[in-house]
Design a protein around this motif. Structure first.
Motif, PDB file in Angstrom:
ATOM      1  N   ALA A  78       0.826  -1.205   0.000  1.00 35.44           N
ATOM      2  CA  ALA A  78       0.000   0.000   0.000  1.00 35.44           C
ATOM      3  C   ALA A  78       0.863   1.259   0.000  1.00 35.44           C
ATOM      4  CB  ALA A  78      -0.912  -0.011   1.231  1.00 35.44           C
ATOM      5  N   GLU A  79       1.887   1.261   0.836  1.00 34.30           N
ATOM      6  CA  GLU A  79       2.701   2.456   0.979  1.00 34.30           C
ATOM      7  C   GLU A  79       3.369   2.816  -0.350  1.00 34.30           C
ATOM      8  OE1 GLU A  79       6.038   2.171   3.546  1.00 34.30           O
ATOM      9  OE2 GLU A  79       6.082   4.336   3.857  1.00 34.30           O
ATOM     10  N   GLU A  80       3.857   1.778  -1.045  1.00 32.85           N
ATOM     11  CA  GLU A  80       4.519   2.046  -2.311  1.00 32.85           C
ATOM     12  C   GLU A  80       3.530   2.567  -3.358  1.00 32.85           C
ATOM     13  OE1 GLU A  80       6.591  -1.288  -4.061  1.00 32.85           O
ATOM     14  OE2 GLU A  80       7.748   0.040  -5.360  1.00 32.85           O
ATOM     15  N   ALA A  81       2.344   1.980  -3.388  1.00 35.00           N
ATOM     16  CA  ALA A  81       1.327   2.437  -4.341  1.00 35.00           C
ATOM     17  C   ALA A  81       0.963   3.891  -4.079  1.00 35.00           C
ATOM     18  CB  ALA A  81       0.081   1.553  -4.241  1.00 35.00           C
ATOM     19  N   ASN A  82       0.765   4.227  -2.805  1.00 39.96           N
ATOM     20  CA  ASN A  82       0.426   5.610  -2.451  1.00 39.96           C
ATOM     21  C   ASN A  82       1.539   6.579  -2.839  1.00 39.96           C
ATOM     22  OD1 ASN A  82      -2.081   4.980  -1.372  1.00 39.96           O
ATOM     23  ND2 ASN A  82      -1.240   4.547   0.650  1.00 39.96           N
TER      24      ASN A  82
END
Lengths: 213, 503
Positions: free
Chosen positions: B99-103
């Motif tokens: 999630a963090e990378e996508a955000n």
């Protein structure tokens, strides 16, 4: 390691137990379902299209080539439309009887400009009888996707029977995935309030379909 | 740099109570109960009718299952093919492991455009990763444009249904939210707004119109991605999707890796099963399909962010991987007796209901209290399996996950093999199972115990003591027979009976 490699590596490790299928894809899945539901004459297929369009609150009209210009003029006048968006390749005859200002969709036209236009008239790429769907593919008689979206009133002309197919599988066979496609089944609607269908949210709130032929 | 935000699934909602506790609070809310009962019953009957129209429903369901299974079994192959097709059509593909990378990727792409606001079309994937909050932390405002998402966003609420996130709100509540909150976000609600759904929809149309017309960046998910052609498909009703996909100059789509299908033709299955399963329509009002970018029509820049975020961990589980077949129709929520009473919030995830009960503990792991309790949020009645258009055997996965929670064992987390410890709090259950195993493997002891139970049956209490009291308060304890079955069999059938049973 790039995230691409990380994700693909995880996928491969996750599938260590799976023997890959090397034959043709169609053999791997098998399709035990119908190409269309029921047998119908061409005339009956067009009728079914009309019924299903009307069931989802599209307004359906029928016209021969000679009656079409008068019908279009009447529909536009009935709504009091003054400005009408016109795709670049719309057959000129369709609007020949209408007393309206024709607005071309220019690349530089802003969405705000399109929002002030009353109606849009387009052709279509195909229509699906079983689901009451018309499909636009951006051909010259349909124009950019936005012109059938921003105005509140959309008149779509379907040439029957040649543009009508029975089913979803038959429609996909006809369509070109490279073109931007919009499938339209009735006017815009929502089921978001108590799961009850209400027509008319962001897309055109009035969809009129003319079956030409 | 503010990198403190973590999206939901990477770490589940901090201290979200376990399902039984959350559900207990929810069932005490009579308005919620009434709203849910009304909505789920309406849609159940409609779905059954829409499905009955297709004589080959079983064949479509089986084909959907096979297509998805085949794709998942060769996911690396199809993801690479998809990347190639999308790139060839003018799009840019990004990969996000969590999630963090996508955000981070999406925030950077928005910043590149110089814009500070985006319009969003409803997307489970972006909710899952908490994209709106992550963008907010970077100074970017995300406007939800789906009517139900708008209701949730304006009401500072959480979604409670996959398809209709505001299903827990009735028309009166929605009117109150519009009246109170719309002004702070843009155009206020019209004077004298009533609670008729048509007027509420009109209010949303007016409120969002200006945002659509000025938007430069749109963010979406996708229902399907076709590996062969690079085509993305968004299925919707209101036209907000078309607005977000067509009017902005830049389009960013965040899509879970399991959403890929091999061929264009595969859409013929899902475009028949999805609308009938979700909104009970022959076809939803609008479906948009785009392949990369098109000169002179729609966004000039297209980014596709492929999201893992626990999906490959789920894929590693032979039983649990079938959850990745899900096409997010929400039919399983609408038929579930537990969902109908507890509502979506109790599940502590953007994926509520039966599918959420098997998806969240796999995407996020079973470490938290809520995720360890979700496999139990079911009566195993099987209605969810019955209606699932891709035949996910949800009860099978629930039982499998219960086993994992109680016994622990090998699993994959963030791509690494781990061995899970048995969960705490199941000591009594484990002790009972150990005792049962011992008794069944010691026939002499079992026989002695059964005879003892039969002879003392007049002394047995009518209700259970201690924590069992609540259970027996509304039920009779099963009566112990005067004679154990094995003894009765021996006495009445004898030797010949035993032989007869084998025939």
């Amino acid at each position: 390691m790039s995230s691409r490699d990380r994700v693909l590596g995880r996928v491969r490790r996750a599938l260590a137990d799976v023997t890959p299928h090397d034959g043709p894809y169609e053999e791997a899945v098998g399709r035990d379902y119908l190409r269309e539901h029921g047998e119908r004459t061409t005339g009956r297929t067009v009728e079914l299209l009309a019924e299903n369009l009307a069931d989802y609150r599209a307004i359906v009209h029928r016209a021969g080539a000679e009656e079409l210009p008068d019908l279009v003029a009447r529909l536009l006048a009935g709504r009091g439309s003054r400005e009408v968006l016109v795709p670049p390749g719309l057959p000129p005859g369709w609007l020949s009887a209408a007393d309206v200002v024709r607005v071309q969709d220019l690349a530089e036209s802003t969405p705000q400009r399109l929002d002030r236009v009353d109606s849009v008239v387009t052709g279509c790429a195909a229509a699906i009888a079983e689901t009451g769907t018309i499909v636009l593919d951006g051909s010259p008689d349909q124009g950019r996707r936005r012109i059938s979206l921003v105005p509140d009133h959309h008149i779509c002309v379907v040439r029957v029977p040649e543009q009508v197919v029975s089913s979803v599988p038959q429609a996909l066979e006809r369509l070109d995935p490279v073109r931007p496609l919009t499938w339209i089944s009735g006017p815009s609607a929502t089921s978001d309030i108590e799961l009850d269908r209400v027509e008319g949210v962001h897309g055109p709130r009035t969809l009129e379909v003319i079956l030409l032929g | 740099m503010s990198r403190t935000f973590v999206g939901m699934p990477a770490s589940p909602p901090p201290a979200h109570p376990a399902f039984p506790k959350a559900a207990r609070d929810a069932v005490r809310n009579p308005t919620l109960r009434e709203n849910l009962r009304h909505a789920t019953h309406t849609i159940r009957a409609k779905r059954a009718k829409a499905v009955a129209e297709l004589s080959d429903w079983a064949g479509l369901r089986e084909a959907g299952r096979r297509i998805k299974d085949h794709t998942l079994h060769h996911l690396d192959r199809y993801l690479e093919q998809l990347e190639e097709s999308v790139t060839a059509a003018g799009g840019t593909v990004h990969w996000a492991a969590d999630a963090e990378e996508a955000n981070r990727i999406v925030a950077a792409l928005v910043k590149e455009t110089g814009e500070s606001e985006v319009v969003k079309v409803k997307s489970m994937a972006t909710q899952e990763i908490g994209l709106n909050e992550a963008l907010e932390a970077e100074g970017i405002r995300a406007y939800e444009t789906d009517l139900a998402e708008l209701i949730v966003q304006l009401g500072k609420d959480r979604p409670s249904h996959i398809l209709v996130p505001a299903i827990h709100r009735n028309r009166g509540e929605i009117r109150d939210i519009f009246r109170a909150e719309m002004g702070a976000w843009g155009r206020p609600a019209p004077e004298g707004l009533s609670d008729t759904p048509a007027e509420l929809a009109e209010a949303a149309r007016l409120h969002l119109r200006e945002k659509f017309l000025r938007a430069k960046v749109g963010i979406s998910g996708a229902n399907f991605m076709v590996a062969e052609t690079g085509t993305l498909v968004v299925v919707e009703s209101e036209g907000n999707g078309r607005m977000c996909l067509t009017l902005p100059e830049t389009l960013i789509s965040v899509v879970g890796i399991e959403k890929v299908v091999p061929t264009w033709r595969d859409l013929e299955v899902f475009l028949q099963t999805l609308p009938r399963s979700s909104t009970a329509e022959r076809m939803n009002p609008y479906t948009s399909m785009w392949t990369g970018t098109t000169d002179g029509d729609g966004p000039r820049t297209f980014h596709l962010v492929l999201l893992d975020n626990g999906r490959t961990d789920t894929l590693a589980d032979r039983v649990g991987r079938q959850a990745l077949r899900c096409i997010r129709c929400s039919a399983c929520l609408n038929v579930c007796p537990v969902y109908e009473r507890a509502g979506g919030h109790a599940y502590g995830s953007v994926y509520p209901g039966p599918i959420g009960a098997i998806l969240s503990p796999q995407l996020r792991g079973t470490a938290s209290e809520i995720d360890a309790s979700l496999p139990y949020a079911s009566t195993l009645c099987g209605a969810c399996y019955e209606v699932c258009p891709v035949a996910i055997d949800i009860p099978e996965v629930l039982v499998h996950l219960r086993e994992r929670v109680v016994q622990g064992g090998p699993a994959v987390r963030r791509g690494d093999k781990v061995v899970l410890k048995p969960a705490k709090g199941h000591a009594a259950e484990r002790a009972a199972m150990r005792a049962a195993r011992w008794a069944f493997t010691h026939p002499g002891a079992l026989r002695a115990g059964q005879r003892l139970a039969s002879r003392t049956r007049r002394l047995h209490p009518r209700a259970l003591p201690g924590p069992g009291r609540a259970w027996s308060g509304t039920r009779d304890l099963p009566a112990v027979p005067a004679e154990p079955f094995r003894d009765w069999w021996q006495r009445t059938q004898g030797e010949s009976g035993e032989q007869g049973a084998g025939k």
